[in-house]
Structure formats: C-alpha cells, structure tokens
Write an enzyme that holds these catalytic residues in place. Structure first.
Site, PDB file in Angstrom:
ATOM      1  N   ASP A  80      14.153  60.085  59.311  1.00 12.94           N
ATOM      2  CA  ASP A  80      12.929  60.339  58.557  1.00 12.94           C
ATOM      3  C   ASP A  80      11.939  61.072  59.446  1.00 12.94           C
ATOM      4  OD1 ASP A  80      11.390  59.564  55.916  1.00 12.94           O
ATOM      5  OD2 ASP A  80       9.978  59.386  57.569  1.00 12.94           O
TER       6      ASP A  80
HETATM    7  C1  LIG Z   1       7.053  68.964  60.177  1.00 11.17           C
HETATM    8  C2  LIG Z   1       8.361  69.518  59.659  1.00 11.17           C
HETATM    9  C3  LIG Z   1       9.136  68.806  58.752  1.00 11.17           C
HETATM   10  N1  LIG Z   1      10.304  69.325  58.277  1.00 11.17           N
HETATM   11  C4  LIG Z   1      11.136  68.586  57.303  1.00 11.17           C
HETATM   12  C5  LIG Z   1      12.193  67.700  57.943  1.00 11.17           C
HETATM   13  C6  LIG Z   1      12.562  66.756  56.802  1.00 11.17           C
HETATM   14  O1  LIG Z   1      13.658  67.324  56.085  1.00 11.17           O
HETATM   15  C7  LIG Z   1      11.318  66.765  55.914  1.00 11.17           C
HETATM   16  C8  LIG Z   1      10.682  65.412  55.800  1.00 11.17           C
HETATM   17  O2  LIG Z   1      11.318  64.659  54.817  1.00 11.17           O
HETATM   18  P1  LIG Z   1      12.277  63.430  55.080  1.00 11.17           P
HETATM   19  O3  LIG Z   1      11.910  62.360  54.109  1.00 11.17           O
HETATM   20  O4  LIG Z   1      12.304  63.069  56.535  1.00 11.17           O
HETATM   21  O5  LIG Z   1      13.729  63.989  54.739  1.00 11.17           O
HETATM   22  P2  LIG Z   1      14.285  64.739  53.450  1.00 11.17           P
HETATM   23  O6  LIG Z   1      13.657  64.205  52.217  1.00 11.17           O
HETATM   24  O7  LIG Z   1      14.200  66.222  53.690  1.00 11.17           O
HETATM   25  O8  LIG Z   1      15.842  64.370  53.502  1.00 11.17           O
HETATM   26  P3  LIG Z   1      16.575  62.925  53.544  1.00 11.17           P
HETATM   27  O9  LIG Z   1      15.565  61.822  53.338  1.00 11.17           O
HETATM   28  O10 LIG Z   1      17.608  62.983  52.460  1.00 11.17           O
HETATM   29  O11 LIG Z   1      17.207  62.875  54.922  1.00 11.17           O
HETATM   30  O12 LIG Z   1      10.390  67.680  56.518  1.00 11.17           O
HETATM   31  C9  LIG Z   1      10.750  70.569  58.700  1.00 11.17           C
HETATM   32  O13 LIG Z   1      11.824  71.032  58.269  1.00 11.17           O
HETATM   33  N2  LIG Z   1       9.992  71.283  59.596  1.00 11.17           N
HETATM   34  C10 LIG Z   1       8.819  70.820  60.109  1.00 11.17           C
HETATM   35  O14 LIG Z   1       8.185  71.513  60.926  1.00 11.17           O
END
Ligand SMILES: Cc1cn([C@H]2C[C@H](O)[C@@H](COP(=O)(O)OP(=O)(O)OP(=O)(O)O)O2)c(=O)[nH]c1=O
Length: 192
Positions: A68
């Site tokens: 997460d």
């Molecule tokens: C801050 C930041 C976040 N993110 C993304 C990473 C995570 O995929 C998302 C945060 O949501 P999460 O809830 O961590 O993950 P998700 O919903 O994408 O997938 P899952 O729960 O099925 O594993 O934000 C980036 O890609 N780049 C960035 O710079």
C-alpha cells in the site's frame, strides 16, 4: 513455492519484474480503504498492506505479496483522489511543500505474516495554476495516492526526494527483496 501478487497495480508488477520476480498469479485484494478516525498515516498504510495480504485467497504453499502506498501531509492521509476536483485539492495542498510517501509491503504464507514500511520524503515545487490544469488534463493523477505519479509528468514537479524512488512508485525494491528472501522465496534464479 508459488508467489501470488495481491495487487491490481501494473506498477507493482513491473517493479517486481525489474528484479527478476515474476509472480505465478495475480489476485487483487478488495478491501475497505477508509482510515479509522484519528488514524495516523504510517500505521494506516501498514494496516492496509496487511489487510490486503489477509484478504487474498491463497493455498498454504502460496506466498502472497501485497503493498500500500499512502501520501502523508503531516498527520493528513491523502489516498487516491476520487475525481479531478479532489486531485486538484491534493495538488494545491502539496504545492511548494515537503511531504512523506509511505509504502508498506506485506507478505503472507498461511498464518505467517511479514510487514515492512518505508518512508520517503518528497518535495513538490510550488505549482502554478497552468501546471495544475495541465496535470489534471493528463489524467495521470488517476489511481495514484496524493494525486500524482513521480514516474510520469509529475517528475517535473519534484526537485528532490530523500528515500526510495521505487517505494514512491509503489514497491520498495530493496525491502521487498529482503522480505521475499526471509520468507523462503529465493531470488536470482535460486531453487524454488
Ligand atoms: C505517490 C505515487 C503513488 N503512486 C501509486 C502507487 C499505487 O499504485 C497507488 C496507491 O494506491 P494503492 O492503494 O497503494 O494501490 P493500488 O490501488 O494502485 O493497487 P493494489 O491495492 O491493488 O495493490 O499510487 C505512483 O504510481 N506514483 C507516485 O508517485
């Protein structure tokens, strides 16, 4: 031992591939991501990762990997914006400030659970109205904690980070590799 990626995030799959780890299956976890009242960002993030790992259906010999990523502005939790309006609010709040990006990784094998979280400090430059509108139009804010993705166009908004780039993108590779090895999943072509 089989590895199940409990994530719908294409970034997490790509980051694993970067270190030569190809999961045997992908089973995204569907959990309630609402923070508890007064819950702080780091414990919240760790709770999300472990709840995801528990929510994925897996056999006793299947190692489940979940993560997460949460953006923390002081005590405030910024999750994935619901719409462009919320993304704009997040970007305005982050503009010109340093904040923290927390990524928690959880591994589960049967009843055994391993968890690590990694905190990275990120500075966002002061954003002009034009920059915010262009970024909202790009749609890159969608599905990203805090409403930005450092690996895309928003890379131009980040003068520095202190911590782990891979963690900001969704999976801290050094800690993930260590967790996998600790759980008995050999990396680098070892015998499974
Ligand atoms: C801050 C930041 C976040 N993110 C993304 C990473 C995570 O995929 C998302 C945060 O949501 P999460 O809830 O961590 O993950 P998700 O919903 O994408 O997938 P899952 O729960 O099925 O594993 O934000 C980036 O890609 N780049 C960035 O710079």
């Amino acid at each position: 031992m089989r590895l199940i990626l409990g994530s719908a995030s294409p970034r997490r799959k790509e980051l694993l591939a970067q270190i030569g780890v190809v999961p045997d299956g992908t089973r995204p976890a569907d959990i309630d991501e609402t923070p508890e009242k007064g819950e702080l960002p780091r414990p919240y993030c760790a709770r999300m990762a472990t709840e995801k790992a528990r929510a994925v259906n897996a056999a006793e010999d299947e190692l489940v990997l979940c993560a997460d990523t949460t953006v923390a502005l002081g005590r405030r939790i910024l999750g994935k914006p619901a719409d462009a309006g919320e993304a704009a609010q997040f970007l305005l709040a982050l503009s010109g400030r340093r904040h923290k990006v927390i990524t928690a990784v959880a591994l589960r094998l049967g009843d055994r659970l391993w968890e690590r979280d990694v905190v990275t400090a990120v500075k966002l430059k002061r954003l002009s109205d034009d920059e915010i509108s262009a970024y909202l139009r790009s749609g890159e804010w969608q599905g990203k904690a805090g409403g930005y993705g450092i690996q895309g166009m928003a890379g131009a908004f980040v003068p520095w980070i202190n911590g782990s780039f891979s963690a900001v993108v969704g999976l801290p590779l050094a800690e993930t590799a260590a967790l996998l090895t600790g759980a008995g999943y050999p990396l680098y072509g070892g015998q499974r």
